[in-house]
Design an enzyme around this catalytic site. Sequence first.
Site, mmCIF file in Angstrom:
data_model
loop_
_atom_site.group_PDB
_atom_site.id
_atom_site.type_symbol
_atom_site.label_atom_id
_atom_site.label_comp_id
_atom_site.label_asym_id
_atom_site.label_seq_id
_atom_site.Cartn_x
_atom_site.Cartn_y
_atom_site.Cartn_z
ATOM 1 C CG ASP A 1 -2.652 -9.685 6.380
ATOM 2 O OD1 ASP A 1 -2.266 -10.854 6.511
ATOM 3 O OD2 ASP A 1 -2.503 -9.044 5.334
ATOM 4 C CD GLU B 1 6.373 -11.019 -9.972
ATOM 5 O OE1 GLU B 1 6.039 -9.823 -9.945
ATOM 6 O OE2 GLU B 1 6.056 -11.782 -10.895
#
Length: 879
Positions: free
Chosen positions: A274, A622
Amino acid sequence: MKKLLGFRGVVIMSIVLQLNSGCMAKREYEYKFQNPELSVEDRAEDLVSQMTLSEKVSQMRYDAPAIDRLGVPAYNWWNECLHGVARAGEATVFPQAIGMGATFNKSLINQIGTVISDEARAKHHRFVNEDKRGIYQGLTFWTPNINIFRDPRWGRGQETYGEDPYLTARMGVNFIKGLQGDDPNHLKVVATAKHFAVHSGPEKSRHEDNYHTSNKDLRETYLPAFEASIKEANVQSVMCAYNRYRDEACCGSNLLLNDILRKEWGFDGYVVSDCWAINDFWEPSKHELVKTPAEASALAVNRGTDLNCGDAFDPNLNEAVLKELIEEEQIDRALSRLMTARFKLGMFDPQETVSWSKIPYSVVGSDKHYQLSEKTARESIVLLKNDNNVLPLKKDISSIAIIGPNANAKQVLLGNYHGTPHNSITPLKAIKEKLPNTKIHYAKGSDIAKGWPLLNKIPSSVLKTGDHPGLKGAYFDNQEWKGNPKMTRIDSVIDFVWMPKKPIDNLTSDDFSIRWTGQLIPKETGRYRIGLRASSAGKLFMNDSLKVEFSDDHEPKMRYFDTVLDKGKAYDIKIEYYNYHTDPQAQLVWAKLDEDLLSPAIEAAKKSEVTILCLGLSPDIEGEEMPVVLDGFDKGDRSKISLPQSQITLMKEIQALGKPVVLVLMNGSALAINWANDHIPAIVESWYPGEFGGKAIADVLFGDYNPGGRLPVTFYKSVEDLPDFKSYDMTNRTYKYFQGDPLFPFGHGLSYTNFSYSNLKIPESVDINKDIKVSVDVTNSGSKNGDEVVQLYFSQKIENNNGPKHSLVGFERINLDPGQKITVAFKITPKQYALIDNEGKEQVIPGPVQIFVGGKQPNLKSENDAKTTQVIARTIKIK
């Protein structure tokens, strides 16, 4: 004979012609890896053997440079296509992944993957023909996200297919197959299963958290979707997660990357970190596993991470080899995996020999693809509640109020990791088009949350340059505003999406910059929020003071500041924007704070026969690791699972008028809409529904489509029902283990028709380790055509085994006309009905088991038990 070839460099290829009936019989290559007749493994090994150590290391970062002497072009491994090709110009935008999960439609997901990879291939080959090899232009895509949405507070849960491992695996496998294609010679694209493993928030502490689970939870919940993606879909790439698992960083985990991924499952692709996850190995207040970047890089590669999204490997792996922290053969192993992928994609073969290169660019945003996006949006919609058959609404209604912060918000259609759509059909727009003779009264009603207004473009009426409305734009053909501008003009508003044409004629690269200057003269005194939204990087100045700045962190973003402005006063504005990739966008936006939005909404509702409330959340609050801190929200995650208070207040005020109200939710995670459930007769869940989302919503509301979606997550009543967010123990989580009474259960969804089940056929007993065959007749016993999602659940009738109450082991989405009956067949494998013991081992235990089949979960205690479908059950014996 010698011929010059290559990308940005020269490859000398010796061609020996042996005339045989006038044809070329043999071609000799300077390097073995250039020969397409050899295996990709042999070619990759040969290519790696030609490189120096520094060259090898340079190819293990996401933005790998060219190696001209070998004819290796530059390649950027970073690309995204979660629900459509992202950040690479205009593309078809599908509903967010959580909406795809709600379709419970495996074949549809495969079609979506096929469409997305068609557009990806078409874009890539156009980029290559234009000699563009930058970010978001390659064929290696970092999707799908097959983590388990174990807690509704997780902001990135919207990227997943839901909370169930079986549903996630089925959707993930079909999506990956659609992406990677079925050509035996070349991959269509590379898909990436992420984030491996045990990863689902919290966002703000993901760089330092260390999670622990039982072996049972690991094998029962967190690994099945990854195992399926490797063993069934042959996914070619896996992305390791930020967090630690059992004290090891996931990108340096011997357990995850070696013991499980490669040795146990036989994964033969490559592992990518990542982004900037390797930096967490040594940076202060993060994992702090080692002291230096060289040690971190060596640890990651030694444990199985092959590619770095970030800059840790280069040049630190050179130092690591010199310090004997890692052997060069480990570098070779990792790089061979990466180059094997590039060969499988056909990147070193003549384009005409790669079948996927023939996909025309005209497929991008084609009518066929738009139709599939719209179909997916329709199928993703879940009818949560419909008391007294309030829905569908009649089309001959004289007046409707459409109210709410999400009624006309384009960003809410998209979710995160989205592409740039050609269409942005909001509910307001779609209903207006569907009902041209109906009086529509629209009002925002509230902000999405207190302190978070919806920002709109600043109009030309308040922007001024000299005597002209708007701002003066100076356009440069470089990133640094150097030299004389290639063009100057007055731009009435700053609201640009430069696709497919760039702002400067004959611009051959994606690099350009713009400086806008002028004045902002507000028409009202008040507190304002002013923001700059851009796809690359920029700065916003007011009165020569820097107010907003963001750099090229590779993702679209919006930054803002709050200030008091006086009516009629001129404020100097300057924007400096630069672009570096293929999705250039810039918007100057604002909103007046503390504005009375409620009163106009009440007036709109009073003038209307019925009100449609469009509420929910927004991908602006979000999502992945955000700087957002609001009541109920925490750096991308949520600290409360109810609607924001501003929306609850709006809903109560509108309902108190005593007129019919329909609630439409647009959000990426479950909502505790307790008050709405008690007081609003009809509730529709539409997620972040993509570029045709508003049209799909309107079709459901007015009966042009019968909804059949199902919840891929549990809707809980309160955050008090949930365990600690950081606990990865599955006790009391998801439908499988939750002991409370959910507001809306996993698998829930109503219809405008009814479905009945009969003729359940299951053998009374099955020999141990044999498949269990199940069939059932499903009948549309209502008066409308509709979709039914047939769900198969399995339960072990063993007490105190701390296993799931029941588990989804099969599902099929079918369409039935009124009165039509279809027989649906399933097969439950021994692996599916095996128990996972505390050591993580599969055990098939003889004895009675229970099987349930129907359009919903069995044994529901919830008051919201779907009345338009049913469940039938049978107990059988495993012997």
